[in-house]
Design a protein around this motif. Structure first.
Motif, mmCIF file in Angstrom:
data_model
loop_
_atom_site.group_PDB
_atom_site.id
_atom_site.type_symbol
_atom_site.label_atom_id
_atom_site.label_comp_id
_atom_site.label_asym_id
_atom_site.label_seq_id
_atom_site.Cartn_x
_atom_site.Cartn_y
_atom_site.Cartn_z
ATOM 1 N N ASP A 281 33.858 -5.357 30.840
ATOM 2 C CA ASP A 281 33.474 -4.160 31.586
ATOM 3 C C ASP A 281 34.593 -3.734 32.541
ATOM 4 O O ASP A 281 34.864 -2.543 32.715
ATOM 5 C CB ASP A 281 32.171 -4.391 32.346
ATOM 6 C CG ASP A 281 32.162 -5.684 33.143
ATOM 7 O OD1 ASP A 281 33.091 -6.502 32.985
ATOM 8 O OD2 ASP A 281 31.218 -5.881 33.934
ATOM 9 N N GLN A 285 36.637 -0.217 32.429
ATOM 10 C CA GLN A 285 36.610 0.645 33.608
ATOM 11 C C GLN A 285 38.005 0.823 34.207
ATOM 12 O O GLN A 285 38.436 1.954 34.485
ATOM 13 C CB GLN A 285 35.674 0.075 34.671
ATOM 14 C CG GLN A 285 35.636 0.926 35.947
ATOM 15 C CD GLN A 285 34.630 0.423 36.971
ATOM 16 O OE1 GLN A 285 33.795 -0.423 36.676
ATOM 17 N NE2 GLN A 285 34.709 0.942 38.192
ATOM 18 N N THR A 288 40.345 2.855 32.118
ATOM 19 C CA THR A 288 40.033 4.281 32.244
ATOM 20 C C THR A 288 40.602 4.851 33.540
ATOM 21 O O THR A 288 41.212 5.917 33.552
ATOM 22 C CB THR A 288 38.512 4.503 32.187
ATOM 23 O OG1 THR A 288 38.010 4.013 30.931
ATOM 24 C CG2 THR A 288 38.177 5.978 32.319
ATOM 25 N N GLU A 289 40.424 4.119 34.630
ATOM 26 C CA GLU A 289 40.917 4.590 35.929
ATOM 27 C C GLU A 289 42.438 4.704 35.960
ATOM 28 O O GLU A 289 42.991 5.595 36.612
ATOM 29 C CB GLU A 289 40.446 3.636 37.027
ATOM 30 C CG GLU A 289 38.943 3.668 37.264
ATOM 31 C CD GLU A 289 38.492 2.639 38.284
ATOM 32 O OE1 GLU A 289 39.355 1.930 38.849
ATOM 33 O OE2 GLU A 289 37.272 2.528 38.510
ATOM 34 N N PRO A 327 27.744 -1.474 24.173
ATOM 35 C CA PRO A 327 28.443 -1.209 25.443
ATOM 36 C C PRO A 327 29.855 -0.671 25.233
ATOM 37 O O PRO A 327 30.336 0.164 26.002
ATOM 38 C CB PRO A 327 28.464 -2.570 26.147
ATOM 39 C CG PRO A 327 28.169 -3.580 25.100
ATOM 40 C CD PRO A 327 27.327 -2.894 24.077
ATOM 41 N N GLU A 330 29.022 3.090 23.736
ATOM 42 C CA GLU A 330 28.123 3.980 24.472
ATOM 43 C C GLU A 330 28.148 3.795 25.985
ATOM 44 O O GLU A 330 27.505 4.553 26.712
ATOM 45 C CB GLU A 330 26.697 3.781 23.957
ATOM 46 C CG GLU A 330 26.552 4.090 22.465
ATOM 47 C CD GLU A 330 25.195 3.688 21.903
ATOM 48 O OE1 GLU A 330 24.384 3.122 22.680
ATOM 49 O OE2 GLU A 330 24.952 3.940 20.703
ATOM 50 N N GLY A 331 28.875 2.814 26.478
ATOM 51 C CA GLY A 331 28.911 2.543 27.910
ATOM 52 C C GLY A 331 29.579 3.646 28.707
ATOM 53 O O GLY A 331 30.227 4.547 28.162
ATOM 54 N N GLU A 332 29.444 3.556 30.022
ATOM 55 C CA GLU A 332 29.990 4.581 30.917
ATOM 56 C C GLU A 332 31.491 4.750 30.734
ATOM 57 O O GLU A 332 32.017 5.857 30.868
ATOM 58 C CB GLU A 332 29.681 4.208 32.364
ATOM 59 C CG GLU A 332 30.156 5.238 33.375
ATOM 60 C CD GLU A 332 29.797 4.873 34.809
ATOM 61 O OE1 GLU A 332 30.171 5.641 35.718
ATOM 62 O OE2 GLU A 332 29.144 3.819 35.013
ATOM 63 N N TYR A 333 32.201 3.663 30.433
ATOM 64 C CA TYR A 333 33.643 3.719 30.219
ATOM 65 C C TYR A 333 33.977 3.398 28.759
ATOM 66 O O TYR A 333 35.073 2.959 28.443
ATOM 67 C CB TYR A 333 34.357 2.765 31.165
ATOM 68 C CG TYR A 333 34.084 3.093 32.617
ATOM 69 C CD1 TYR A 333 34.771 4.123 33.260
ATOM 70 C CD2 TYR A 333 33.104 2.403 33.339
ATOM 71 C CE1 TYR A 333 34.510 4.449 34.579
ATOM 72 C CE2 TYR A 333 32.831 2.719 34.663
ATOM 73 C CZ TYR A 333 33.536 3.744 35.275
ATOM 74 O OH TYR A 333 33.263 4.073 36.592
ATOM 75 N N LYS A 336 33.000 6.649 23.409
ATOM 76 C CA LYS A 336 32.473 8.017 23.286
ATOM 77 C C LYS A 336 32.769 8.875 24.511
ATOM 78 O O LYS A 336 33.050 10.068 24.394
ATOM 79 C CB LYS A 336 30.968 7.980 23.028
ATOM 80 C CG LYS A 336 30.590 7.665 21.588
ATOM 81 C CD LYS A 336 29.097 7.827 21.361
ATOM 82 C CE LYS A 336 28.745 7.596 19.898
ATOM 83 N NZ LYS A 336 27.278 7.738 19.651
ATOM 84 N N LYS A 337 32.716 8.287 25.689
ATOM 85 C CA LYS A 337 32.871 9.068 26.911
ATOM 86 C C LYS A 337 34.320 9.186 27.377
ATOM 87 O O LYS A 337 34.630 10.044 28.206
ATOM 88 C CB LYS A 337 32.011 8.471 28.031
ATOM 89 C CG LYS A 337 30.521 8.609 27.789
ATOM 90 C CD LYS A 337 29.709 8.133 28.996
ATOM 91 C CE LYS A 337 28.217 8.322 28.755
ATOM 92 N NZ LYS A 337 27.411 7.865 29.920
ATOM 93 N N THR A 338 35.199 8.348 26.877
ATOM 94 C CA THR A 338 36.575 8.361 27.394
ATOM 95 C C THR A 338 37.642 8.691 26.353
ATOM 96 O O THR A 338 38.808 8.851 26.704
ATOM 97 C CB THR A 338 36.929 7.003 28.034
ATOM 98 O OG1 THR A 338 36.948 5.980 27.019
ATOM 99 C CG2 THR A 338 35.914 6.622 29.110
#
Length: 361
Positions: A281, A285, A288-289, A327, A330-333, A336-338
């Motif tokens: 995780d 994260q 991504t940052e 995860p 589909e997770g926040e980072y 799909k989202k990044t």
């Protein structure tokens, strides 16, 4: 009189219509009207190859590209590759790292196979990271040299696709954490030989210690980069239970690479491994940052003892694994989202329409 009037009116109408037609074609300052401009076709030039710019990977249109995707073991699952690539595209990946072989341990991937693989990736808007897997964990320099010879043999094909394919010279070559100068010197020679042979693609060098000795890259990466006359080499750390064991370790590796002005990729990572749990995780994260690319291991087909590393239970990616696939995707980072499609696909339509079924040349 009526006849003369009719002729006069006809002349006036012709003059008026001619004026309207002229105004439609040009504005008062002689420039083409907006309607004419909007109908013009603006040709987009073909993209250049990828380039490393400090900590960033820049694509063929000058935009920063951050890899998001997974690894797929082509060498061991050739017949499942078409379905796998469809699934990897389906989950939103912009990159796929492909396991290849030069013949040292597994059957050599032919030029026709490699050409077809690259073409298939292009059709699915995927950047192809190509790696030779035969020397994984080996300390003998000959394994690295054989990988270099393989890429030189494929030079023309690689250069033709330098906007779409990146050369990860040898997967996890050099298994130990000791005598890192041997690892450094071997890669300095490898990079020089590839460039002297005329290969123009961006290169990736894996860390020592089965890819997990981040210190090798952090300490000697700049020396290897200086050996590249194109200054177009990036570095990969594989994060499992050693390089990815906790938040502090992950962040230190990424921060130090950035401080050293190195372009870093998390070339492999999982959610756990035989050497311990992984702070996956944090990897997702913090990557991504900091705009660091990550490529998960691996799509499907891991042996029974490490089947927990399968991202998907099926080759098409419909049934993602609960503890890893979901995860990751589909997770926040997650992917799909990044993940953002490389601009070489969004700005330019490749004219490569030849068949994927070419078996030989």
């Amino acid at each position: 009189m009526k006849k003369l009037t009719a002729i006069f009116m006809s002349a006036v109408m012709c003059f008026l219509f001619a004026g309207c037609s002229n105004e439609t074609a040009q504005s008062s300052d002689g420039q083409a009207s907006s309607d004419s401009v909007s109908s013009a076709v603006v040709e987009v030039p073909k993209p250049d190859g990828f380039k490393v710019d400090g900590t960033k990977l820049i694509d063929g249109y000058g935009e920063e590209f951050v890899m998001r995707g997974v690894n797929h073991a082509y060498t061991w699952f050739k017949s499942d590759t078409d379905t796998a690539l469809e699934g990897i595209e389906y989950i939103g990946s912009n990159t796929v790292r492909l396991v290849l072989s030069d013949g040292d341990q597994w059957d050599k991937v032919s030029r026709a196979e490699l050409k077809s693989l690259i073409r298939k990736c292009k059709k699915k808007n995927l950047i192809a990271v190509l790696e030779i897997h035969d020397g994984a964990g080996k300390d003998e320099v000959s394994y690295l040299e054989h990988a270099v010879d393989y890429w030189i043999e494929m030079k023309d094909l690689l250069n033709e696709n330098k906007a779409y394919a990146i050369v990860n010279i040898a997967n996890e070559w050099y298994g130990t954490y000791n005598d890192l100068e041997t690892w450094r010197d071997a890669y300095i020679n490898a990079v020089k030989k590839l460039r002297d042979a005329g290969i123009e693609n961006t290169l990736i060098v894996d860390s020592a210690g089965w890819g997990q000795c981040a210190d090798s890259v952090l300490k000697y990466g700049n020396e290897i980069l200086k050996a590249d006359k194109d200054a177009n080499t990036m570095f990969a750390v594989h994060m499992y239970g050693t390089a990815g064991k906790n938040e502090e370790t992950v962040k230190n590796t990424i921060d130090t690479a950035i401080k050293n002005n190195l372009c870093l990729l998390i070339g492999e990572f999982g959610w756990k491994h035989s050497d311990g749990n992984v702070a996956y995780d944090t990897i997702m994260q913090y990557s991504t940052e900091k705009n660091i690319g990550y490529l998960a291991w691996s799509w499907k087909g891991n042996g029974d003892d490490v089947s927990y590393l399968d991202v998907s239970r099926d080759w098409a990616g419909v049934d993602l694994t609960t503890e890893w696939g979901k995860p990751l995707v589909e997770g926040e980072y997650g992917i799909k989202k990044t993940s953002k499609t490389c601009s070489v696909y969004t700005k330019y339509a490749s004219d490569d329409t030849s068949s994927d079924d070419e078996a030989a040349e």
